[in-house]
Scaffold this motif. Sequence first.
Motif, PDB file in Angstrom:
ATOM      1  N   ASN A   7       0.924  -1.719  -0.197  1.00 12.76           N
ATOM      2  CA  ASN A   7      -0.266  -0.044  -0.113  1.00 12.76           C
ATOM      3  C   ASN A   7       0.900   1.075  -0.018  1.00 12.76           C
ATOM      4  OD1 ASN A   7      -1.828  -1.925   1.615  1.00 12.76           O
ATOM      5  ND2 ASN A   7      -3.183  -0.991   0.447  1.00 12.76           N
ATOM      6  N   PRO A   8       0.673   2.515   0.030  1.00 13.64           N
ATOM      7  CA  PRO A   8       0.634   3.462  -0.440  1.00 13.64           C
ATOM      8  C   PRO A   8       2.135   4.046   1.489  1.00 13.64           C
ATOM      9  CG  PRO A   8      -0.852   3.845  -1.940  1.00 13.64           C
ATOM     10  CD  PRO A   8      -1.050   2.355  -1.116  1.00 13.64           C
ATOM     11  N   THR A   9       3.077   4.199   1.704  1.00 10.05           N
ATOM     12  CA  THR A   9       4.076   4.364   1.886  1.00 10.05           C
ATOM     13  C   THR A   9       4.226   5.466   1.983  1.00 10.05           C
ATOM     14  OG1 THR A   9       3.565   1.903   2.672  1.00 10.05           O
ATOM     15  CG2 THR A   9       5.506   3.353   4.011  1.00 10.05           C
ATOM     16  N   LEU A  10       4.329   6.296   3.277  1.00  8.05           N
ATOM     17  CA  LEU A  10       5.260   7.316   3.476  1.00  8.05           C
ATOM     18  C   LEU A  10       6.785   6.873   4.733  1.00  8.05           C
ATOM     19  CD1 LEU A  10       6.003  10.682   3.128  1.00  8.05           C
ATOM     20  CD2 LEU A  10       4.273  10.624   4.933  1.00  8.05           C
ATOM     21  N   SER A  11       7.622   7.286   4.174  1.00  8.53           N
ATOM     22  CA  SER A  11       8.761   7.389   5.758  1.00  8.53           C
ATOM     23  C   SER A  11      10.228   8.516   5.391  1.00  8.53           C
ATOM     24  CB  SER A  11       9.357   5.540   5.398  1.00  8.53           C
ATOM     25  OG  SER A  11       9.421   5.541   3.848  1.00  8.53           O
ATOM     26  N   ALA A  12      10.396   8.811   5.970  1.00  6.49           N
ATOM     27  CA  ALA A  12      11.168   9.673   6.268  1.00  6.49           C
ATOM     28  C   ALA A  12      12.979   9.446   5.787  1.00  6.49           C
ATOM     29  CB  ALA A  12      11.531  10.800   7.504  1.00  6.49           C
ATOM     30  N   VAL A  31      -0.103  12.363   3.673  1.00  6.14           N
ATOM     31  CA  VAL A  31      -1.895  12.561   2.059  1.00  6.14           C
ATOM     32  C   VAL A  31      -2.734  11.848   2.343  1.00  6.14           C
ATOM     33  CG1 VAL A  31      -0.495  13.942   0.364  1.00  6.14           C
ATOM     34  CG2 VAL A  31      -0.652  11.507   0.409  1.00  6.14           C
ATOM     35  N   ARG A  32      -3.708  11.736   2.166  1.00  5.20           N
ATOM     36  CA  ARG A  32      -5.260  10.527   2.453  1.00  5.20           C
ATOM     37  C   ARG A  32      -5.009   9.409   2.459  1.00  5.20           C
ATOM     38  NH1 ARG A  32      -9.455  12.501   5.161  1.00  5.20           N
ATOM     39  NH2 ARG A  32      -9.205  14.397   4.931  1.00  5.20           N
ATOM     40  N   GLY A  33      -4.252   9.464   1.312  1.00  3.85           N
ATOM     41  CA  GLY A  33      -3.898   8.219   0.213  1.00  3.85           C
ATOM     42  C   GLY A  33      -2.958   7.194   1.296  1.00  3.85           C
ATOM     43  N   HIS A  34      -2.383   7.563   1.857  1.00  2.00           N
ATOM     44  CA  HIS A  34      -1.497   6.657   2.407  1.00  2.00           C
ATOM     45  C   HIS A  34      -1.980   5.494   3.499  1.00  2.00           C
ATOM     46  CE1 HIS A  34       2.032   9.991   1.728  1.00  2.00           C
ATOM     47  NE2 HIS A  34       2.639   8.736   0.908  1.00  2.00           N
ATOM     48  N   ARG A  35      -1.234   4.384   2.997  1.00  2.00           N
ATOM     49  CA  ARG A  35      -2.124   3.831   4.162  1.00  2.00           C
ATOM     50  C   ARG A  35      -1.275   3.329   5.822  1.00  2.00           C
ATOM     51  NH1 ARG A  35      -2.854   0.508   7.237  1.00  2.00           N
ATOM     52  NH2 ARG A  35      -4.400  -1.292   7.212  1.00  2.00           N
ATOM     53  N   PHE A  36       0.509   3.301   5.091  1.00  2.00           N
ATOM     54  CA  PHE A  36       1.215   3.207   6.223  1.00  2.00           C
ATOM     55  C   PHE A  36       2.333   4.317   6.324  1.00  2.00           C
ATOM     56  CE2 PHE A  36       0.721  -0.399   4.097  1.00  2.00           C
ATOM     57  CZ  PHE A  36       0.402  -2.157   5.414  1.00  2.00           C
ATOM     58  N   MET A  37       3.107   4.895   7.827  1.00  2.00           N
ATOM     59  CA  MET A  37       3.473   5.781   7.617  1.00  2.00           C
ATOM     60  C   MET A  37       4.731   5.395   8.965  1.00  2.00           C
ATOM     61  SD  MET A  37       3.560   9.811   9.520  1.00  2.00           S
ATOM     62  CE  MET A  37       5.442  10.910   9.073  1.00  2.00           C
ATOM     63  N   ILE A  38       6.019   5.413   8.528  1.00  2.00           N
ATOM     64  CA  ILE A  38       6.775   4.148   9.279  1.00  2.00           C
ATOM     65  C   ILE A  38       7.864   6.158   9.910  1.00  2.00           C
ATOM     66  CG2 ILE A  38       9.369   3.320   8.963  1.00  2.00           C
ATOM     67  CD1 ILE A  38       6.586   1.503   8.201  1.00  2.00           C
TER      68      ILE A  38
END
Length: 334
Positions: A7-12, A31-38
């Motif tokens: 799924n769309p994922t955001l990580s730094a 954004v709203r579409g992200h499913r995961f954030m690390i």
Amino acid sequence: HILQYKNPTLSASGSINTLMGLTRHIRENLVRGHRFMIVEMGAFSVGSIRRLCAFTPPTAAIVTAVGDMHLERFGSLEAIVRAKGELADALPDGGLLVVNADSPGALRIARDHGTRRVLLYGESSTERLDTRLENVQFTRKGTTFGLRTRDRVYSCFTPLLGRPIVLNIAGAFTLAQALGVDPDLVVGAIRTLVPVANRLEVVEDQGITWVRDAYNSNQFGFRAALEVAAALPATRRFLVTPGVIELGAEQFAVNQQLSQEAGAVCDCTIVVAKTNREAFVAGHRATGREGQLVEVSGRADAFRWLKENTRRGDLVILENDLPDLYEKDSGLFL
């Protein structure tokens, strides 16, 4: 990297691990579409991680290690255990807690949080592991290894190098599988990881192999670089380092031991600056290797010495870069 294939994922990128850094990262990138954030959580005192968890409440967590990094700031290993335990404290009952069982402090956190869904990974631990790392082999192109789960063994390759990094991959594999990612897909994703500059990055230049590990260092990363260097073919091996820091009363003894271990692997050690010079001298003297130690005052002198003394077929390890707090110049290698 792994979760983006589900799924769309955001990580730094880099080392965004403070409250202000996370605030900016979320405002500019989530954004709203992200499913995961690390979220990477940095700690310099007890309470640091608790504040970060209040800001970004976790539903799953990985504790990769509890070591002596920043011991000078924390004051004791017990304080480090408490600080890193704040991540597990913030999980809800039943939340996923993935822990490196090779680290006694991390394993203690796992045992203190039995209401979480605890999954263990490791290499040498005698615990019953959910994922066991085995058959690690280093080459210039990367690392081959196996990941043994309770069902099967997965044959893996990654372009990354270093036992701590590969152990971290085992932790990521464990969590991704628990989050529903097909393990075969995880193995494929591991093959496409890209080395980060100056973090056990191997580069060939004019016949010389450079093991660039200057981003930062602790004693475990230091030993990992030596292990990789020993596994790679080379005519001679050189280590350039200022040693490791922020260990409080343990700093001299740790650096003396690292000096001895470096002397056993490398034909020559170039110790940079004064911060840990006495410890490295003591370490080489203790093993009768004084002739293998070169003392230089700074980065320019180190590279000048290398230019004059290395040749094709040699291997050079660049280990650690002291912050401005310790040295007058802006860094040793970066």
